[in-house]
Design a protein around this motif. Structure first.
Motif, short mmCIF file in Angstrom:
data_model
loop_
_atom_site.label_atom_id
_atom_site.label_comp_id
_atom_site.label_asym_id
_atom_site.label_seq_id
_atom_site.Cartn_x
_atom_site.Cartn_y
_atom_site.Cartn_z
N ASP A 296 0.84 -1.33 0.06
CA ASP A 296 0.12 0.02 -0.02
C ASP A 296 0.82 1.23 -0.05
OD1 ASP A 296 -1.36 2.13 0.89
OD2 ASP A 296 -3.30 0.74 1.45
N PRO A 297 0.58 2.14 -1.07
CA PRO A 297 1.52 3.45 -0.93
C PRO A 297 1.82 4.09 0.13
CG PRO A 297 0.19 3.04 -2.94
CD PRO A 297 -0.18 2.11 -2.07
N VAL A 298 0.62 4.42 1.03
CA VAL A 298 0.61 4.98 2.15
C VAL A 298 1.79 4.66 3.22
CG1 VAL A 298 -1.00 3.72 3.52
CG2 VAL A 298 -0.84 6.17 4.08
N LEU A 299 1.95 3.29 3.16
CA LEU A 299 3.18 2.84 3.96
C LEU A 299 4.75 3.35 3.39
CD1 LEU A 299 1.96 -0.77 4.47
CD2 LEU A 299 1.62 1.03 5.96
N ARG A 300 4.61 3.66 2.30
CA ARG A 300 6.11 4.24 1.86
C ARG A 300 5.95 5.87 1.71
NH1 ARG A 300 9.68 0.64 1.65
NH2 ARG A 300 10.57 1.85 -0.15
N THR A 301 5.11 6.39 2.16
CA THR A 301 5.02 7.80 2.11
C THR A 301 5.32 8.36 3.51
OG1 THR A 301 3.22 7.70 0.36
CG2 THR A 301 3.45 9.77 1.79
N PRO A 302 6.14 9.32 3.74
CA PRO A 302 6.55 10.00 5.02
C PRO A 302 5.20 10.79 5.35
CG PRO A 302 8.24 10.33 3.48
CD PRO A 302 7.15 9.76 2.57
N ALA A 303 4.86 10.55 6.75
CA ALA A 303 3.67 11.05 7.32
C ALA A 303 3.79 12.82 7.72
CB ALA A 303 3.54 10.48 8.54
N ASP A 304 2.64 13.35 7.70
CA ASP A 304 2.92 14.98 7.76
C ASP A 304 2.82 15.09 9.50
OD1 ASP A 304 2.78 15.51 5.24
OD2 ASP A 304 0.64 15.59 5.13
N LEU B 61 2.44 -5.33 11.74
CA LEU B 61 1.08 -5.82 11.41
C LEU B 61 0.75 -5.63 10.14
CD1 LEU B 61 -0.55 -4.24 14.67
CD2 LEU B 61 -0.02 -6.84 14.13
N SER B 62 1.68 -4.79 9.27
CA SER B 62 1.33 -4.72 7.82
C SER B 62 2.26 -5.73 7.07
CB SER B 62 1.77 -3.18 7.71
OG SER B 62 1.29 -2.40 7.98
N VAL B 63 2.82 -6.57 7.57
CA VAL B 63 3.63 -7.74 7.00
C VAL B 63 3.34 -9.14 7.89
CG1 VAL B 63 5.84 -8.77 6.28
CG2 VAL B 63 5.60 -6.08 6.31
N PRO B 64 2.05 -9.39 8.04
CA PRO B 64 1.51 -10.20 8.84
C PRO B 64 2.09 -11.57 8.97
CG PRO B 64 -0.26 -9.83 7.23
CD PRO B 64 0.77 -8.93 6.94
N ARG C 105 10.67 -12.56 -0.79
CA ARG C 105 10.58 -13.99 -1.10
C ARG C 105 9.32 -14.42 -0.54
NH1 ARG C 105 15.12 -15.72 -2.40
NH2 ARG C 105 15.49 -16.33 -0.31
N ASP C 106 9.57 -14.39 0.90
CA ASP C 106 8.43 -14.72 1.81
C ASP C 106 7.02 -13.82 1.66
OD1 ASP C 106 10.25 -16.50 2.66
OD2 ASP C 106 10.75 -15.43 4.67
N ILE C 107 7.29 -12.86 1.41
CA ILE C 107 6.18 -11.62 1.20
C ILE C 107 5.28 -12.12 -0.05
CG2 ILE C 107 5.47 -9.53 0.51
CD1 ILE C 107 7.66 -8.49 2.64
N ARG C 108 6.23 -12.49 -1.09
CA ARG C 108 5.64 -12.87 -2.35
C ARG C 108 4.61 -14.29 -2.38
NH1 ARG C 108 10.20 -10.61 -4.54
NH2 ARG C 108 11.25 -12.75 -4.68
N TYR D 76 -0.50 -11.52 0.45
CA TYR D 76 0.13 -10.65 -0.63
C TYR D 76 -0.60 -10.51 -1.99
CZ TYR D 76 3.58 -9.53 -4.31
OH TYR D 76 4.36 -8.74 -5.22
N ASP D 77 -0.60 -9.17 -2.27
CA ASP D 77 -1.39 -8.84 -3.67
C ASP D 77 -0.51 -8.00 -4.60
OD1 ASP D 77 -2.99 -7.61 -5.78
OD2 ASP D 77 -4.53 -6.73 -4.38
N PRO D 78 0.04 -8.67 -5.30
CA PRO D 78 1.00 -8.05 -6.41
C PRO D 78 0.62 -7.05 -7.27
CG PRO D 78 0.21 -10.34 -7.20
CD PRO D 78 -0.12 -10.10 -6.03
N THR D 79 -0.94 -6.53 -7.24
CA THR D 79 -1.35 -5.49 -8.05
C THR D 79 -1.14 -4.36 -7.15
OG1 THR D 79 -3.44 -5.71 -7.29
CG2 THR D 79 -3.02 -7.01 -9.35
N LYS D 80 -0.77 -4.35 -5.97
CA LYS D 80 -0.64 -2.99 -5.04
C LYS D 80 1.03 -2.88 -4.57
CE LYS D 80 -4.95 -3.36 -2.76
NZ LYS D 80 -5.66 -3.28 -1.48
N THR D 81 1.57 -3.90 -5.19
CA THR D 81 3.13 -3.88 -4.51
C THR D 81 4.15 -3.21 -5.38
OG1 THR D 81 2.65 -5.88 -3.20
CG2 THR D 81 4.92 -5.28 -3.49
N VAL D 82 4.71 -2.13 -5.02
CA VAL D 82 5.93 -1.37 -5.64
C VAL D 82 6.85 -1.49 -4.65
CG1 VAL D 82 6.64 0.44 -6.65
CG2 VAL D 82 4.34 0.14 -6.95
N VAL D 83 7.84 -2.22 -5.18
CA VAL D 83 9.16 -2.33 -4.20
C VAL D 83 10.29 -1.36 -4.57
CG1 VAL D 83 11.03 -3.89 -3.38
CG2 VAL D 83 8.81 -4.86 -3.93
#
Length: 185
Positions: free
Chosen positions: A11-19, A90-93, A155-158, A163-170
């Motif tokens: 999810d892109p929100v996890l990769r975005t610095p918070a305000d 919790l975001s990588v359960p 590899r474990d995440i995939r 896991y949803d590859p349509t949402k993942t940008v590494v």
């Protein structure tokens, strides 16, 4: 209080610095309650606002029966001592990896009313504070792993059921060089 869905790796929100939080109001107090309730429901020791889709510098924690929250944290490390240990998210359960962190931390910030707050953490509390502050900076803990461990984690995440590859940008870690805190590779 409302249990919120937890955003998962990709999810892109996890990769975005918070305000930074600038308004300490009823909405912020509701966010703190939602974070705490969601964290407890999921069985976690910490949860950052981006993990429920809110891009603000707030996290909750429940470590060794100490329950609280911190807003706009700034971390200081009183020494160079490090620790290794299993870390999960919790975001990588369901996935845990040996992760090096600083053993001691002093975290300064604010409570939900805007009062100054300082937390001195060691061991698990230190790990939690560093992990949740990383979330506020758009960093997921697997970026703290060495290259071989990070490849294994990805590899474990995939292979994970959630896991949803349509949402993942590494992305390439912004911490490719050794960090000044000794947390890098």
């Amino acid at each position: 209080m409302t249990v919120q869905p937890i955003r998962l790796f990709g999810d892109p929100v996890l990769r975005t610095p918070a305000d930074e939080v600038v308004t300490f109001d009823k909405e912020l107090r509701g966010l703190v309650r939602d974070l705490t309730e969601t964290m407890r429901d999921a069985g976690g020791v910490g949860l950052a606002a981006p993990q429920i889709g809110v891009g603000l510098r707030v996290f909750s924690f429940d470590v060794d029966d100490v329950v609280g929250h911190l807003i706009n944290p700034v971390l200081h490390f009183p020494d160079e001592e490090e620790m290794d240990g299993d870390e999960g998210c919790l975001s990588v359960p369901g996935l845990y990896y040996d992760t090096k962190r600083r053993k001691n931390v002093i975290a300064k910030g604010f409570n939900e009313s805007g009062d100054a707050l300082q937390i001195v953490g060691t061991g698990l509390m230190s790990r939690c504070i560093q992990h949740e502050t990383d979330h506020l900076d758009g960093i997921i803990f697997i970026e703290r792993l060495d290259m071989a461990a990070r490849k294994a984690a990805l590899r474990d995440i995939r292979r994970a059921e959630w896991y949803d590859p349509t949402k993942t940008v590494v992305k390439v870690s912004p911490h490719a060089a050794p960090s000044p805190f000794g947390l890098g590779r």
